[in-house]
Design a protein around this motif. Structure first.
Motif, PDB file in Angstrom:
ATOM      1  N   GLY A 265       0.838  -1.206   0.000  1.00 49.66           N
ATOM      2  CA  GLY A 265       0.000   0.000   0.000  1.00 49.66           C
ATOM      3  C   GLY A 265       0.865   1.245   0.000  1.00 49.66           C
ATOM      4  N   ASP A 266       0.792   2.011   1.098  1.00 48.34           N
ATOM      5  CA  ASP A 266       1.576   3.249   1.161  1.00 48.34           C
ATOM      6  C   ASP A 266       2.995   2.949   1.641  1.00 48.34           C
ATOM      7  OD1 ASP A 266      -0.548   4.696   0.342  1.00 48.34           O
ATOM      8  OD2 ASP A 266      -1.284   5.062   2.378  1.00 48.34           O
ATOM      9  N   TYR A 267       3.931   3.464   0.931  1.00 48.69           N
ATOM     10  CA  TYR A 267       5.341   3.200   1.269  1.00 48.69           C
ATOM     11  C   TYR A 267       6.182   4.420   0.910  1.00 48.69           C
ATOM     12  CZ  TYR A 267       5.974   3.037  -3.666  1.00 48.69           C
ATOM     13  OH  TYR A 267       6.020   3.413  -4.981  1.00 48.69           O
ATOM     14  N   THR A 268       7.378   4.492   1.488  1.00 51.89           N
ATOM     15  CA  THR A 268       8.352   5.516   1.096  1.00 51.89           C
ATOM     16  C   THR A 268       9.667   4.813   0.841  1.00 51.89           C
ATOM     17  OG1 THR A 268       7.339   6.899   2.789  1.00 51.89           O
ATOM     18  CG2 THR A 268       9.380   7.717   1.847  1.00 51.89           C
ATOM     19  N   LEU A 269      10.351   5.214  -0.219  1.00 52.24           N
ATOM     20  CA  LEU A 269      11.685   4.662  -0.479  1.00 52.24           C
ATOM     21  C   LEU A 269      12.743   5.662  -0.048  1.00 52.24           C
ATOM     22  CD1 LEU A 269      11.308   3.095  -4.067  1.00 52.24           C
ATOM     23  CD2 LEU A 269      11.149   1.949  -1.860  1.00 52.24           C
ATOM     24  N   GLY A 270      13.791   5.171   0.637  1.00 53.11           N
ATOM     25  CA  GLY A 270      14.908   6.041   1.027  1.00 53.11           C
ATOM     26  C   GLY A 270      15.875   6.214  -0.140  1.00 53.11           C
ATOM     27  N   GLU A 271      17.041   6.751   0.176  1.00 54.12           N
ATOM     28  CA  GLU A 271      18.100   6.951  -0.835  1.00 54.12           C
ATOM     29  C   GLU A 271      18.631   5.615  -1.328  1.00 54.12           C
ATOM     30  OE1 GLU A 271      20.650   9.734  -1.758  1.00 54.12           O
ATOM     31  OE2 GLU A 271      18.620  10.549  -1.877  1.00 54.12           O
ATOM     32  N   PHE A 272      19.015   5.557  -2.579  1.00 58.67           N
ATOM     33  CA  PHE A 272      19.620   4.353  -3.151  1.00 58.67           C
ATOM     34  C   PHE A 272      21.030   4.162  -2.581  1.00 58.67           C
ATOM     35  CE2 PHE A 272      22.188   2.224  -6.421  1.00 58.67           C
ATOM     36  CZ  PHE A 272      21.411   1.109  -6.668  1.00 58.67           C
ATOM     37  N   ILE A 273      21.323   2.958  -2.123  1.00 66.62           N
ATOM     38  CA  ILE A 273      22.657   2.660  -1.572  1.00 66.62           C
ATOM     39  C   ILE A 273      23.272   1.513  -2.379  1.00 66.62           C
ATOM     40  CG2 ILE A 273      23.934   1.972   0.518  1.00 66.62           C
ATOM     41  CD1 ILE A 273      21.507   2.982   2.148  1.00 66.62           C
ATOM     42  N   PRO A 274      24.430   1.746  -2.997  1.00 67.98           N
ATOM     43  CA  PRO A 274      25.053   0.653  -3.768  1.00 67.98           C
ATOM     44  C   PRO A 274      25.409  -0.520  -2.852  1.00 67.98           C
ATOM     45  CG  PRO A 274      26.079   2.772  -4.262  1.00 67.98           C
ATOM     46  CD  PRO A 274      25.192   3.001  -3.075  1.00 67.98           C
ATOM     47  N   LEU A 275      25.313  -1.732  -3.410  1.00 65.66           N
ATOM     48  CA  LEU A 275      25.613  -2.918  -2.605  1.00 65.66           C
ATOM     49  C   LEU A 275      27.088  -3.278  -2.628  1.00 65.66           C
ATOM     50  CD1 LEU A 275      22.842  -5.597  -3.191  1.00 65.66           C
ATOM     51  CD2 LEU A 275      23.795  -4.964  -1.000  1.00 65.66           C
ATOM     52  N   ASP A 276      27.756  -2.986  -3.722  1.00 70.01           N
ATOM     53  CA  ASP A 276      29.152  -3.396  -3.881  1.00 70.01           C
ATOM     54  C   ASP A 276      29.818  -2.331  -4.747  1.00 70.01           C
ATOM     55  OD1 ASP A 276      30.897  -6.230  -3.807  1.00 70.01           O
ATOM     56  OD2 ASP A 276      31.382  -4.964  -5.526  1.00 70.01           O
ATOM     57  N   PHE A 277      31.109  -2.120  -4.518  1.00 69.31           N
ATOM     58  CA  PHE A 277      31.782  -1.002  -5.188  1.00 69.31           C
ATOM     59  C   PHE A 277      32.842  -1.455  -6.185  1.00 69.31           C
ATOM     60  CE2 PHE A 277      29.942   2.541  -2.850  1.00 69.31           C
ATOM     61  CZ  PHE A 277      29.331   1.859  -1.799  1.00 69.31           C
ATOM     62  N   GLY A 278      32.878  -2.762  -6.479  1.00 72.68           N
ATOM     63  CA  GLY A 278      33.872  -3.268  -7.427  1.00 72.68           C
ATOM     64  C   GLY A 278      33.364  -3.203  -8.863  1.00 72.68           C
ATOM     65  N   PHE A 279      33.965  -4.012  -9.724  1.00 66.55           N
ATOM     66  CA  PHE A 279      33.624  -4.011 -11.149  1.00 66.55           C
ATOM     67  C   PHE A 279      32.546  -5.035 -11.485  1.00 66.55           C
ATOM     68  CE2 PHE A 279      38.026  -2.794 -10.689  1.00 66.55           C
ATOM     69  CZ  PHE A 279      38.173  -1.727 -11.558  1.00 66.55           C
ATOM     70  N   ASP A 280      32.534  -6.119 -10.708  1.00 68.00           N
ATOM     71  CA  ASP A 280      31.774  -7.292 -11.135  1.00 68.00           C
ATOM     72  C   ASP A 280      30.820  -7.758 -10.037  1.00 68.00           C
ATOM     73  OD1 ASP A 280      33.204  -8.010 -13.781  1.00 68.00           O
ATOM     74  OD2 ASP A 280      34.842  -7.695 -12.373  1.00 68.00           O
ATOM     75  N   PHE A 281      29.651  -7.181 -10.036  1.00 67.42           N
ATOM     76  CA  PHE A 281      28.651  -7.562  -9.030  1.00 67.42           C
ATOM     77  C   PHE A 281      27.294  -7.149  -9.574  1.00 67.42           C
ATOM     78  CE2 PHE A 281      25.966  -7.116  -5.371  1.00 67.42           C
ATOM     79  CZ  PHE A 281      26.429  -8.043  -4.447  1.00 67.42           C
ATOM     80  N   TYR A 282      26.399  -8.123  -9.785  1.00 66.18           N
ATOM     81  CA  TYR A 282      25.116  -7.808 -10.398  1.00 66.18           C
ATOM     82  C   TYR A 282      24.122  -8.913 -10.083  1.00 66.18           C
ATOM     83  CZ  TYR A 282      22.106  -5.538 -13.864  1.00 66.18           C
ATOM     84  OH  TYR A 282      21.091  -4.848 -14.479  1.00 66.18           O
ATOM     85  N   ALA A 283      22.835  -8.565 -10.208  1.00 60.45           N
ATOM     86  CA  ALA A 283      21.734  -9.534 -10.093  1.00 60.45           C
ATOM     87  C   ALA A 283      21.796 -10.367  -8.820  1.00 60.45           C
ATOM     88  CB  ALA A 283      21.719 -10.457 -11.320  1.00 60.45           C
ATOM     89  N   PRO A 284      21.994  -9.738  -7.647  1.00 60.36           N
ATOM     90  CA  PRO A 284      22.050 -10.541  -6.423  1.00 60.36           C
ATOM     91  C   PRO A 284      20.686 -11.138  -6.103  1.00 60.36           C
ATOM     92  CG  PRO A 284      21.939  -8.218  -5.868  1.00 60.36           C
ATOM     93  CD  PRO A 284      22.062  -8.292  -7.365  1.00 60.36           C
TER      94      PRO A 284
END
Ligand code: FRU
Length: 478
Positions: A265-284
């Protein structure tokens, strides 16, 4: 059984049987494809006492191709059984790829939800026309063999403001109902996540759409939504993000929004925070393993500007290590699961107060405690941590990778899993991680540390991987 399915299964099994990974860079503690190409992890679960991990798999082409679901299972997350492919592109509604999805364990078996990809031949933009993103359910009673597939939803069943890009269902059970989240791209090119609800896991109704006030990218791939320590987290892989900076330096991003309120229903999203800072990390993808939430990701990046040399050896890509998630100060922290420590062999301990060089085993778990600044260099890679940030640079064997940065705050400790061509850095008990593939020509690894502190280096043995057919014949003999 569907004749195409049976042929594809046989061909995949033959491709696997005739392949012996040769050449350097094959990881020992990261899951790689038996042959060919791997991308997203799919369908993580613990079913009837065994962990299952499926993955996007193109067994016939290390450069990519039509996707299957490959399959590994394990009792302990460190010794694995390489199972036959679970899902093949063998129906009109998934003929161009059995795309990403998730698993739901029910009393009578394993229910796999995925996207059936269909692309028409012709002059299409493949956004508004020319493709299908079907939501499909596959059922397996024993977690090894597929019993049936069922087409659940077509593009016309999704909200009309969505383009044809709707995919990657993640399903879970909550409050006696089933929920599904899917990534989507709207007609206005804004990224969104669709929420569906179901009483039985078969009939689904769209009940909400999650999005940011201002578009954050045009598409969110591979969404995941869960609660950890009372905080809801929405993980997404945004494509088309304009913002740049640490954690947003790759072709596509990967991270999470804290979510407050009710996703239904009603929700708020906070700021986007990256999960990993390397080159190769996706689709967790995450799943709940008793009382802990585990995450594993593809150690790669779609449409990356670099290439990987293992294609010449008939395989490409691997998954990250399994990471246990915790929430600290409202942020997710990731640490390699404890089980990995069972692979530790010889241990060496060092103190250093300016500079120290040590030889490394081919697979190493390096745990460093230090005060303040630290630099290290390791067979073509360096990490420099000072003044609250870290820079990871690949000097040799990066095949196009250069530098990635992260804000770390003051450095207290650093853990490194270095596995021949896969490396993961965990800063300050996993508050920040940086993951990368790199292909050093000199596999005789040496580590040089500049700074002051202690380092413990554990040599590690590889995970054991047994072929399913061998486990079955061993059982027959006993
Ligand atoms: C993410 C992704 C998914 C899709 C899959 C296809 O890497 O593009 O959105 O389902 O890969 O392999």
């Amino acid at each position: 059984m569907n004749a195409l399915r049976s042929d594809l299964q046989k061909l995949a099994a033959a491709a696997e049987a005739s392949f012996r990974p040769e050449g350097p860079w094959r990881p020992g503690i990261h899951l790689a494809p038996p042959v060919g190409w791997l991308n997203d992890p799919n369908g993580l679960c613990c079913f009837q006492g065994e962990y299952h991990i499926f993955y996007q798999y193109a067994p016939f082409d290390a450069g990519g191709g039509v996707k299957f679901w490959g399959h590994y299972k394990s009792k302990d997350l460190i010794s694995w059984v390489q199972c036959p492919v679970m899902l093949c592109p063998d129906e009109p509604y998934d003929i161009h790829g059995v795309y990403s999805g998730s698993a739901l364990c029910r009393e009578d078996g394993l229910y796999l939800y995925y996207t059936g990809n269909v692309k028409y031949d012709g002059d299409f933009d493949y956004i508004h026309a020319g493709r299908e993103g079907n939501t499909v359910l596959a059922y397996s009673a024993d977690g090894i063999r597929l019993n049936w597939k069922l087409l659940l939803l077509r593009n016309k069943d999704y909200p009309s403001e969505m383009t044809l890009h709707v995919r990657d269902p993640k399903v879970w059970k909550q409050d006696g109902r089933y929920y599904m989240i899917q990534g989507a791209r709207t007609q206005e090119d804004a990224a969104a996540a669709l929420i569906f609800e179901s009483k039985d896991g078969f009939q689904w109704e769209h009940i909400n759409t999650l999005r940011t006030a201002k578009p954050f990218g045009y598409m969110w791939e591979c969404p995941d939504l869960f609660e950890i320590d009372g905080q809801w987290i929405l993980i997404v892989c945004p494509q088309g993000v304009q913002k740049k900076g640490p954690g947003l330096e790759n072709r596509y991003a990967c991270g999470y929004f804290p979510l407050w309120g009710d996703f239904r229903g009603d929700y708020t999203l906070g700021e986007f925070i990256p999960l990993d800072f390397g080159f190769d990390f996706y689709a967790p993808q995450t799943f709940l393993d008793r009382d802990r939430r585990l995450l594993i990701a593809w150690m790669g990046m779609p449409d990356a500007e670099y290439t990987n040399p293992t294609v010449a050896y008939g395989w490409q890509h691997c998954l990250t290590s399994f990471r246990e998630l915790r929430l600290k100060g409202g942020r997710l922290c990731m640490r390699p699961i404890q089980e990995l420590e069972h692979l530790h062999e010889e241990t060496r301990t060092y103190s250093f107060s300016e500079r120290l060089t040590v030889d490394l085993p081919e697979i190493a778990d390096i745990q460093i405690t230090c005060g303040g600044a630290l630099s290290l260099a390791l067979s073509g890679i360096s990490l420099k941590a000072e003044n609250g940030s870290a820079a990871l640079t690949v000097h040799e064997g990066g095949y196009g990778r250069d530098t990635r940065t992260a804000f770390t705050g003051g450095l207290r400790n650093l853990r490194i899993l270095a596995d021949s061509s896969a490396i993961e850095f965990f800063v300050n008990d996993g508050e920040v991680s940086l993951s990368a593939r790199w292909y050093p020509a000199d596999l005789c690894l040496a580590l040089t540390l500049y700074g002051e502190g202690q380092a413990v280096v554990y040599a590690m043995r590889s995970m054991e991987i047994t072929k399913y057919a061998e486990t079955v014949s061993a059982k027959r003999k006993t």
